[in-house]
Design an enzyme around this catalytic site. Sequence first.
Site, PDB file in Angstrom:
ATOM      1  CB  ILE A   1     -15.914  -2.803  11.129  1.00 19.85           C
ATOM      2  CG1 ILE A   1     -16.637  -1.547  11.636  1.00 19.85           C
ATOM      3  CG2 ILE A   1     -15.738  -2.725   9.608  1.00 19.85           C
ATOM      4  CD1 ILE A   1     -18.010  -1.343  11.051  1.00 19.85           C
TER       5      ILE A   1
ATOM      6  CB  VAL B   1     -11.535  -8.666  20.207  1.00 19.90           C
ATOM      7  CG1 VAL B   1     -11.796  -7.784  21.419  1.00 19.90           C
ATOM      8  CG2 VAL B   1     -12.344  -9.950  20.300  1.00 19.90           C
ATOM      9  CG  LEU B   2     -10.778  -2.011  17.810  1.00 18.16           C
ATOM     10  CD1 LEU B   2      -9.258  -1.996  17.679  1.00 18.16           C
ATOM     11  CD2 LEU B   2     -11.405  -1.216  16.672  1.00 18.16           C
TER      12      LEU B   2
ATOM     13  CG  ASP C   1      -3.677  -4.486  13.810  1.00 22.37           C
ATOM     14  OD1 ASP C   1      -4.427  -4.870  14.731  1.00 22.37           O
ATOM     15  OD2 ASP C   1      -4.109  -4.002  12.752  1.00 22.37           O
TER      16      ASP C   1
ATOM     17  CE  LYS D   1       0.713  -2.048   9.623  1.00 19.75           C
ATOM     18  NZ  LYS D   1      -0.473  -2.295  10.491  1.00 19.75           N
TER      19      LYS D   1
ATOM     20  CE1 TYR E   1      -5.724   2.465  10.124  1.00 20.50           C
ATOM     21  CE2 TYR E   1      -4.623   1.996   8.036  1.00 20.50           C
ATOM     22  CZ  TYR E   1      -5.786   2.221   8.764  1.00 20.50           C
ATOM     23  OH  TYR E   1      -6.999   2.206   8.128  1.00 20.50           O
TER      24      TYR E   1
ATOM     25  CG  HIS F   1      -2.220  -0.658  14.951  1.00 20.26           C
ATOM     26  ND1 HIS F   1      -3.546  -0.769  15.319  1.00 20.26           N
ATOM     27  CD2 HIS F   1      -2.212  -0.570  13.594  1.00 20.26           C
ATOM     28  CE1 HIS F   1      -4.307  -0.757  14.236  1.00 20.26           C
ATOM     29  NE2 HIS F   1      -3.527  -0.631  13.185  1.00 20.26           N
TER      30      HIS F   1
ATOM     31  NE  ARG G   1      -1.976  -1.661   3.591  1.00 17.59           N
ATOM     32  CZ  ARG G   1      -2.400  -1.822   4.842  1.00 17.59           C
ATOM     33  NH1 ARG G   1      -3.627  -1.424   5.181  1.00 17.59           N
ATOM     34  NH2 ARG G   1      -1.615  -2.348   5.761  1.00 17.59           N
TER      35      ARG G   1
ATOM     36  CG  ASP H   1     -20.062  -8.046  20.367  1.00 17.26           C
ATOM     37  OD1 ASP H   1     -19.205  -7.753  19.520  1.00 17.26           O
ATOM     38  OD2 ASP H   1     -20.415  -7.266  21.273  1.00 17.26           O
TER      39      ASP H   1
ATOM     40  CB  SER I   1     -12.148  -2.844  10.122  1.00 15.22           C
ATOM     41  OG  SER I   1     -11.300  -2.255  11.083  1.00 15.22           O
TER      42      SER I   1
ATOM     43  CD  GLU J   1      -3.902   3.178  15.267  1.00 10.64           C
ATOM     44  OE1 GLU J   1      -3.011   3.160  16.142  1.00 10.64           O
ATOM     45  OE2 GLU J   1      -3.692   3.558  14.086  1.00 10.64           O
TER      46      GLU J   1
ATOM     47  CB  SER K   1     -18.488 -12.874  24.050  1.00  4.68           C
ATOM     48  OG  SER K   1     -17.166 -13.316  24.200  1.00  4.68           O
TER      49      SER K   1
END
Length: 376
Positions: A178, A239-240, A270, A75, A94, A96, A15, A198, A134, A118, A220
């Site tokens: 998402i 999961v985020l 990530d 990145k 991004y 992270h 990218r 969830d 996502s 993010e 969950s």
Amino acid sequence: MIIGVPKEIKNNENRVGLTPAGVSSYKQAGHRILVETQAGAGSGFNDEDYAAAGAEILENASDVWREAEMICKVKEPLAQEYPYFRENQILFTYLHLAPEKELTEQLVAKKVVAIAYETIQTDDRALPLLMPMSEVAGRMSVQIGAQFLEKPHGGKGILLGGVPGVPPGKVVIVGGGIVGTNAAKMAIGLGADVTILDVNANRLRQLDDQFQGRLHTLMSNPYNLAEAVKHADLLIGAVLIPGARAPRLVTEGMVKSMTPGSVIVDVAIDQGGSIETVDRISTHSDPTYVKHGVVHYSVANMPGAVPRTSTIALSNVTLPYGLLLANKGYRAAITQNRALARGVNVINGSIVYEAVARSLQMTYTPLDDVLADMPL
């Protein structure tokens, strides 16, 4: 402002931070754009495309970093890029940072203005710059999982959709955001037996309505998770928690209960990973490893494998915020735009995103306090 677009150097990251269309938009707004040669080649954009849009093509990454006041990337920078950092330079990418202590320490030490795609978040809690990637990663997770379920790739030899007289494969998705929603779309489209978990009962109701009962929804909790994981042919971690390290919800014991040849794709890698046995970041050139007989896929830049789609989708959403930073300067831009302000992770030597500081056990300082102490 001088905008710099270096070539990505992460393994198989094709990218690029800005398309020629984006260059044209910056140019029309009166800015200067520096693009490293071949930066867009992996996404199908050549130097001539960028030059025609108004960019200057530079031979070396060091020249781009040295001259640019704002770096537009995809990145997080790697160690060899740390020496390029300088005070008050905007890094828009991004990041992270939750599992990246060394990078965070470098950004703090060099007083970089680090704005993470993010964590840019609107008042309705949407993450507009994370959403398209996502979507890509969620959809990819199923096609990747389907591939590695094939026997030649180490899987148990399951066709996710099955055939008449043979049951379909079981896909278990942990997280209904998402990523999880897009994974479910792909898995259902292939004819798989899909279960999504969830912690939010309202979200499960929405998913049940959206998919018109074509998937199973489960609240969950450790019991439900253990039962679902045990029977999964393909387990997707989706999961985020914005900016924070992903919670390790799937334990090693749960993974041990899976049948040999099952596949795990942890999209949350990530942010540190949501599955206990995902203990390393893999790459597109060496994407999997086997633990307890289960194939693990933990590539941190999944959308980099489909760079043309990903670059255009990413540029569509990053460009308005990038132009805001370039047109107004970072201080005025983050003061006037609350969503953009939430994207600031490091500024003037301070960590100003609480979830990052907490994850790394470093000092957190509110953004407003840092801005108040900075000269106008």
